[in-house]
Design a protein around this motif. Structure first.
Motif, short mmCIF file in Angstrom:
data_model
loop_
_atom_site.label_atom_id
_atom_site.label_comp_id
_atom_site.label_asym_id
_atom_site.label_seq_id
_atom_site.Cartn_x
_atom_site.Cartn_y
_atom_site.Cartn_z
N PRO A 191 51.74 103.24 123.07
CA PRO A 191 50.88 104.05 124.05
C PRO A 191 49.74 105.25 123.38
O PRO A 191 48.97 104.97 124.19
CB PRO A 191 52.02 104.11 124.87
CG PRO A 191 52.64 104.46 124.05
CD PRO A 191 52.97 103.68 123.23
N VAL A 227 44.90 96.47 127.12
CA VAL A 227 45.16 95.09 126.73
C VAL A 227 44.38 94.67 126.09
O VAL A 227 45.13 93.51 124.47
CB VAL A 227 45.03 94.73 128.22
CG1 VAL A 227 45.88 92.48 127.92
CG2 VAL A 227 46.83 95.14 128.84
N ASP A 240 50.98 105.11 133.48
CA ASP A 240 51.61 104.19 134.56
C ASP A 240 51.66 102.88 134.48
O ASP A 240 52.25 101.43 134.64
CB ASP A 240 51.06 104.20 136.06
CG ASP A 240 51.70 106.02 136.44
OD1 ASP A 240 53.06 106.47 135.94
OD2 ASP A 240 51.42 106.29 137.48
N GLU A 241 50.84 102.65 134.01
CA GLU A 241 49.87 100.53 133.20
C GLU A 241 49.25 101.16 133.39
O GLU A 241 48.05 102.13 132.82
CB GLU A 241 49.50 100.40 134.90
CG GLU A 241 48.86 98.75 134.89
CD GLU A 241 48.33 98.38 136.14
OE1 GLU A 241 48.06 96.78 136.25
OE2 GLU A 241 48.81 98.76 137.29
N ALA A 242 49.32 99.83 131.94
CA ALA A 242 47.67 99.37 130.78
C ALA A 242 47.16 99.29 131.28
O ALA A 242 47.36 97.67 132.07
CB ALA A 242 48.32 98.39 129.10
N PRO A 243 45.52 100.04 131.15
CA PRO A 243 44.12 100.14 131.09
C PRO A 243 44.49 98.58 130.37
O PRO A 243 44.27 98.10 129.40
CB PRO A 243 43.67 100.84 130.78
CG PRO A 243 44.49 101.83 129.68
CD PRO A 243 45.95 101.71 130.37
N ASP A 256 46.28 105.40 130.54
CA ASP A 256 47.10 105.50 131.65
C ASP A 256 48.48 105.37 131.28
O ASP A 256 48.93 104.17 131.28
CB ASP A 256 46.24 104.74 132.66
CG ASP A 256 47.29 104.32 134.25
OD1 ASP A 256 48.24 104.99 134.40
OD2 ASP A 256 46.69 103.19 135.03
#
Length: 94
Positions: A40, A22, A15-18, A13
């Motif tokens: 990423p 994390v 757009d945002e770290a899943p 993803d």
């Protein structure tokens, strides 16, 4: 023995770290490994075998529990205490 681990977790993803990414990042940055590089599209870390293998176990268990559907990894031996590729017992570092 020193090892290098390279890994990715999916799904991606941008757009945002899943959550699984994390978790994976927290594991490798908190494992006392050397030369940690997270990004990423791939992550690498180096360290002694016990630390790397412990981090890999935690990485697999916790990133899958956090929603990863695939974890790709590669582990390479990058050093074993011997010099110049000498057979075991010859040229051991002191």
């Amino acid at each position: 023995m020193r090892l290098r681990v390279e890994f990715t977790t999916e799904p991606f993803d941008l757009d945002e770290a899943p959550a699984h990414a994390v978790v994976a990042r927290e594991i490798v940055t908190g494992a006392g490994l050397d030369a940690v590089d997270v990004g990423p599209f791939g992550n690498t870390a180096e360290g002694d075998a016990d630390r790397v293998l412990g981090a890999v176990e935690a990485l697999l268990r916790k990133s899958l529990a956090a929603g990863a559907t695939r974890v790709s990894l590669q582990v390479n031996v990058i050093g074993d205490g011997r010099r110049d590729g000498a057979p075991e017992g010859e040229g051991d570092a002191t």
